[in-house]
Design a protein around this motif. Structure first.
Motif, PDB file in Angstrom:
ATOM      1  N   CYS A  77       0.792  -1.092   0.012  1.00 61.20           N
ATOM      2  CA  CYS A  77      -0.105   0.038   0.043  1.00 61.20           C
ATOM      3  C   CYS A  77       0.988   1.220   0.008  1.00 61.20           C
ATOM      4  CB  CYS A  77      -1.081  -0.130   1.279  1.00 61.20           C
ATOM      5  SG  CYS A  77      -2.039   1.590   1.301  1.00 61.20           S
ATOM      6  N   LEU A  78       0.847   1.848  -1.211  1.00 66.47           N
ATOM      7  CA  LEU A  78       1.626   3.194  -1.271  1.00 66.47           C
ATOM      8  C   LEU A  78       0.620   4.539  -1.214  1.00 66.47           C
ATOM      9  CD1 LEU A  78       4.005   5.070  -1.947  1.00 66.47           C
ATOM     10  CD2 LEU A  78       3.714   4.396  -4.342  1.00 66.47           C
ATOM     11  N   VAL A  79       0.749   5.386  -0.323  1.00 62.34           N
ATOM     12  CA  VAL A  79      -0.039   6.567  -0.113  1.00 62.34           C
ATOM     13  C   VAL A  79       0.790   7.770  -0.624  1.00 62.34           C
ATOM     14  CG1 VAL A  79      -1.583   7.909   1.115  1.00 62.34           C
ATOM     15  CG2 VAL A  79      -1.680   5.680   1.387  1.00 62.34           C
ATOM     16  N   ASN A  80       0.795   8.437  -1.831  1.00 67.86           N
ATOM     17  CA  ASN A  80       1.512   9.415  -2.203  1.00 67.86           C
ATOM     18  C   ASN A  80       0.806  10.724  -1.719  1.00 67.86           C
ATOM     19  OD1 ASN A  80       3.929   8.257  -3.466  1.00 67.86           O
ATOM     20  ND2 ASN A  80       2.238   7.720  -5.077  1.00 67.86           N
ATOM     21  N   ASN A  81       1.330  11.377  -0.638  1.00 63.18           N
ATOM     22  CA  ASN A  81       0.702  12.351   0.022  1.00 63.18           C
ATOM     23  C   ASN A  81       1.350  13.456   0.118  1.00 63.18           C
ATOM     24  OD1 ASN A  81      -1.249  13.553   2.523  1.00 63.18           O
ATOM     25  ND2 ASN A  81       0.585  13.555   3.314  1.00 63.18           N
ATOM     26  N   VAL A  82       2.799  13.460   0.214  1.00 65.28           N
ATOM     27  CA  VAL A  82       3.378  14.867   0.338  1.00 65.28           C
ATOM     28  C   VAL A  82       3.164  15.751  -0.424  1.00 65.28           C
ATOM     29  CG1 VAL A  82       5.383  14.093  -1.197  1.00 65.28           C
ATOM     30  CG2 VAL A  82       5.868  15.714   0.905  1.00 65.28           C
ATOM     31  N   GLY A  83       3.352  17.158   0.027  1.00 69.18           N
ATOM     32  CA  GLY A  83       2.842  18.269  -1.134  1.00 69.18           C
ATOM     33  C   GLY A  83       3.153  19.529  -0.410  1.00 69.18           C
ATOM     34  N   ILE A  84       3.258  20.451  -1.010  1.00 66.56           N
ATOM     35  CA  ILE A  84       3.481  21.935  -0.645  1.00 66.56           C
ATOM     36  C   ILE A  84       2.384  22.751  -1.625  1.00 66.56           C
ATOM     37  CG2 ILE A  84       5.473  22.232   0.305  1.00 66.56           C
ATOM     38  CD1 ILE A  84       6.818  23.140  -2.257  1.00 66.56           C
ATOM     39  N   VAL A  85       2.012  24.075  -1.275  1.00 66.40           N
ATOM     40  CA  VAL A  85       1.143  25.046  -1.942  1.00 66.40           C
ATOM     41  C   VAL A  85       1.640  25.968  -2.752  1.00 66.40           C
ATOM     42  CG1 VAL A  85      -1.104  26.136  -1.558  1.00 66.40           C
ATOM     43  CG2 VAL A  85      -0.849  24.200  -0.417  1.00 66.40           C
ATOM     44  N   LYS A  86       2.267  26.839  -1.869  1.00 65.07           N
ATOM     45  CA  LYS A  86       2.976  28.252  -2.580  1.00 65.07           C
ATOM     46  C   LYS A  86       1.858  29.042  -3.299  1.00 65.07           C
ATOM     47  CE  LYS A  86       7.807  26.847  -2.408  1.00 65.07           C
ATOM     48  NZ  LYS A  86       9.023  27.121  -3.364  1.00 65.07           N
ATOM     49  N   PRO A  87       0.828  29.536  -2.532  1.00 62.90           N
ATOM     50  CA  PRO A  87      -0.571  30.359  -3.192  1.00 62.90           C
ATOM     51  C   PRO A  87       0.299  31.400  -3.922  1.00 62.90           C
ATOM     52  CG  PRO A  87      -0.999  29.936  -0.831  1.00 62.90           C
ATOM     53  CD  PRO A  87       0.442  29.512  -1.245  1.00 62.90           C
ATOM     54  N   ALA A  88      -0.096  31.927  -5.160  1.00 62.85           N
ATOM     55  CA  ALA A  88       0.059  33.250  -5.781  1.00 62.85           C
ATOM     56  C   ALA A  88      -1.011  33.187  -7.073  1.00 62.85           C
ATOM     57  CB  ALA A  88       1.480  32.927  -6.481  1.00 62.85           C
ATOM     58  N   SER A  89      -1.133  34.511  -7.238  1.00 60.59           N
ATOM     59  CA  SER A  89      -2.087  34.867  -8.230  1.00 60.59           C
ATOM     60  C   SER A  89      -1.536  34.750  -9.269  1.00 60.59           C
ATOM     61  CB  SER A  89      -2.365  36.388  -8.127  1.00 60.59           C
ATOM     62  OG  SER A  89      -1.459  37.338  -8.077  1.00 60.59           O
ATOM     63  N   PHE A  90      -2.231  34.766 -10.615  1.00 57.80           N
ATOM     64  CA  PHE A  90      -1.602  34.525 -11.933  1.00 57.80           C
ATOM     65  C   PHE A  90      -0.353  35.592 -12.019  1.00 57.80           C
ATOM     66  CE2 PHE A  90      -1.311  35.964 -16.331  1.00 57.80           C
ATOM     67  CZ  PHE A  90      -0.792  34.918 -17.160  1.00 57.80           C
ATOM     68  N   ASP A  91      -0.579  36.768 -11.649  1.00 60.14           N
ATOM     69  CA  ASP A  91       0.583  37.712 -12.154  1.00 60.14           C
ATOM     70  C   ASP A  91       1.690  37.730 -11.178  1.00 60.14           C
ATOM     71  OD1 ASP A  91      -0.672  39.274 -14.107  1.00 60.14           O
ATOM     72  OD2 ASP A  91      -2.028  40.243 -12.702  1.00 60.14           O
TER      73      ASP A  91
END
Length: 241
Positions: A77-91
């Motif tokens: 059973c492999l759960v690929n969960n890791v992640g980051i967001v880094k929000p930013a508007s298009f510009d």
């Protein structure tokens, strides 16, 4: 999927806290021996014995850590969960952020799967679960994050087709607004936009890591062997309309 070995081995990337921690705890309750890979130590002491502190953007270090886990038996059973967001508007999107997001949100999923799938084949089957996001349906300020999560969902459908003959299922859980430290870091609690997110949840509450873990547990269950290539939105109904 054949009769599971005892103990069954599961791997959760990014399992030290928040949603990943909830998933790791639930799989442990379900009878899995849970290995956690994260740059931090798990907040739950019960998970630390089989935890590895590793930078999952480092291919060599991650490969060595995975090989150490696999030396103890196949991961089915492999759960690929890791992640980051880094929000930013298009510009404001910075192209320099593209590599850092893709190298953490997407690349470790491929690396881990390439290493664990041979053992799944030998064991007679396995489960791969991807943690994606409701943002694949669109969300402001999420250009790169949504791109990475959309890529994961698309990749999962391809893997579902290619690995079905090996009795390996590949599915996604796509959380909506989940009350984690990561959510509050990217959505300030006193911001009107955050209040609007919470007020718009049809179920009338924020989700919890345990809500997401419930969906992962379902996909990981040996009895879920005829379900593959699917995405379940764990979002309190926010993905409906």
């Amino acid at each position: 999927m054949t009769q599971d070995p005892s103990p069954r081995h599961a791997l959760v990337t990014g399992g030290a806290r928040n949603i990943g921690l909830g998933i790791a705890r639930r799989l442990r309750e379900d009878g899995w021996r849970v290995f956690v890979q994260d740059i931090e130590e798990p907040e739950d002491p019960a998970l630390r014995a089989d935890a590895q502190r590793v930078d999952l953007t480092d291919i060599a270090a991650t490969t060595a850590a995975l090989q150490h886990i696999l030396a103890q038996g196949p991961v089915t059973c492999l759960v690929n969960n890791v992640g980051i967001v880094k929000p930013a508007s298009f510009d404001a999107v910075a192209l320099d952020d593209f590599d850092s997001i893709m190298h953490l949100n997407l690349r470790p999923s491929i690396l881990a799967a390439k290493l664990v799938v041979p053992g799944m084949r030998t064991a007679g089957g396995g489960r791969i679960v991807m943690n994606t996001s409701r943002v694949t349906k669109g969300k402001i300020d999420r250009t790169l994050y949504s791109a990475s999560k959309g890529a994961i969902q698309s990749m999962a459908r391809t893997w579902a087709l290619e690995l079905a003959r090996d009795r390996i299922t590949v599915n996604c859980v796509a959380p909506g607004p989940i009350a984690t430290t990561a959510f509050w870091e990217n959505n300030p609690e006193d911001a009107p936009e955050t209040r609007a997110i919470v007020d718009a949840v049809p179920m009338g509450r924020m989700g919890t890591p345990e809500d997401v873990a419930q969906a992962v547990s379902f996909f990981a269950d040996p009895r879920s062997g005829f379900i593959t290539g699917q995405t379940v939105f764990v979002c309190g109904g926010t993905a409906v309309g």
